[in-house]
Scaffold this motif. Structure first.
Motif, PDB file in Angstrom:
ATOM      1  N   ASP A  15       0.845  -1.193   0.000  1.00  0.00           N
ATOM      2  CA  ASP A  15       0.000   0.000   0.000  1.00  0.00           C
ATOM      3  C   ASP A  15       0.886   1.250   0.000  1.00  0.00           C
ATOM      4  N   SER A  16       1.032   1.862  -1.177  1.00  0.00           N
ATOM      5  CA  SER A  16       1.927   3.013  -1.295  1.00  0.00           C
ATOM      6  C   SER A  16       1.412   4.232  -0.533  1.00  0.00           C
ATOM      7  N   ASP A  17       0.108   4.355  -0.335  1.00  0.00           N
ATOM      8  CA  ASP A  17      -0.427   5.471   0.449  1.00  0.00           C
ATOM      9  C   ASP A  17      -0.023   5.337   1.923  1.00  0.00           C
ATOM     10  N   LYS A  18      -0.107   4.125   2.455  1.00  0.00           N
ATOM     11  CA  LYS A  18       0.310   3.888   3.841  1.00  0.00           C
ATOM     12  C   LYS A  18       1.814   4.106   3.986  1.00  0.00           C
ATOM     13  N   ARG A  20       3.639   6.164   2.219  1.00  0.00           N
ATOM     14  CA  ARG A  20       3.838   7.613   2.162  1.00  0.00           C
ATOM     15  C   ARG A  20       3.530   8.251   3.525  1.00  0.00           C
ATOM     16  N   ALA A  21       2.443   7.827   4.160  1.00  0.00           N
ATOM     17  CA  ALA A  21       2.080   8.350   5.485  1.00  0.00           C
ATOM     18  C   ALA A  21       3.150   7.994   6.516  1.00  0.00           C
ATOM     19  N   TYR A  22       3.671   6.764   6.429  1.00  0.00           N
ATOM     20  CA  TYR A  22       4.735   6.329   7.330  1.00  0.00           C
ATOM     21  C   TYR A  22       5.978   7.197   7.153  1.00  0.00           C
ATOM     22  N   VAL A  23       6.398   7.405   5.919  1.00  0.00           N
ATOM     23  CA  VAL A  23       7.609   8.175   5.631  1.00  0.00           C
ATOM     24  C   VAL A  23       7.495   9.594   6.178  1.00  0.00           C
ATOM     25  N   ASP A  84      -0.543  -2.425   7.864  1.00  0.00           N
ATOM     26  CA  ASP A  84      -0.222  -3.619   7.085  1.00  0.00           C
ATOM     27  C   ASP A  84       0.206  -3.273   5.663  1.00  0.00           C
ATOM     28  N   GLY A  85       0.684  -2.048   5.466  1.00  0.00           N
ATOM     29  CA  GLY A  85       1.047  -1.589   4.129  1.00  0.00           C
ATOM     30  C   GLY A  85       2.382  -2.078   3.606  1.00  0.00           C
ATOM     31  N   ALA A  86       3.166  -2.753   4.471  1.00  0.00           N
ATOM     32  CA  ALA A  86       4.478  -3.235   4.034  1.00  0.00           C
ATOM     33  C   ALA A  86       4.974  -4.332   4.970  1.00  0.00           C
TER      34      ALA A  86
END
Length: 97
Positions: A15-18, A20-23, A84-86
């Motif tokens: 999940d690239s959106d998750k 991005r939020a993490y970064v 659970d995005g990565a």
């Protein structure tokens, strides 16, 4: 007390959106905890069971500082955003010198 290195390797990203939020949250959290980014991005080369996904190398003043950064409220908020995005592999190692 020897420096420490935090090595964060993403095994897969679902999940690239998750991500991005993490970064957006994780970077400031590491800096607030005294971390200094030495490298981050997709691997230029990966061998054996290595993955070309995003890898981050962060230097800390000590193992204790790196472990405290992981457990900090700010980094835990970043982890919650990632959810659970990565799938990742995080290691903290002590410097040799």
């Amino acid at each position: 007390m020897p420096r420490a290195y935090w090595i964060n390797t993403f095994r897969s990203v679902s999940d690239s959106d998750k991500l991005r939020a993490y970064v957006e949250l994780a970077g400031p959290a590491m800096k607030e905890s005294g971390g200094r980014f030495l490298s981050r991005g997709k691997a230029v080369a990966a061998f054996e069971e290595g993955t070309p996904e995003r890898t981050t190398l962060i230097e800390f003043s000590s193992v204790e500082a790196a472990v405290a950064a992981y457990h900090s409220d700010a980094y835990q908020a970043a982890l919650a955003a990632l959810g659970d995005g990565a799938v990742r592999d995080i290691r903290i190692v002590e410097a040799l010198d």
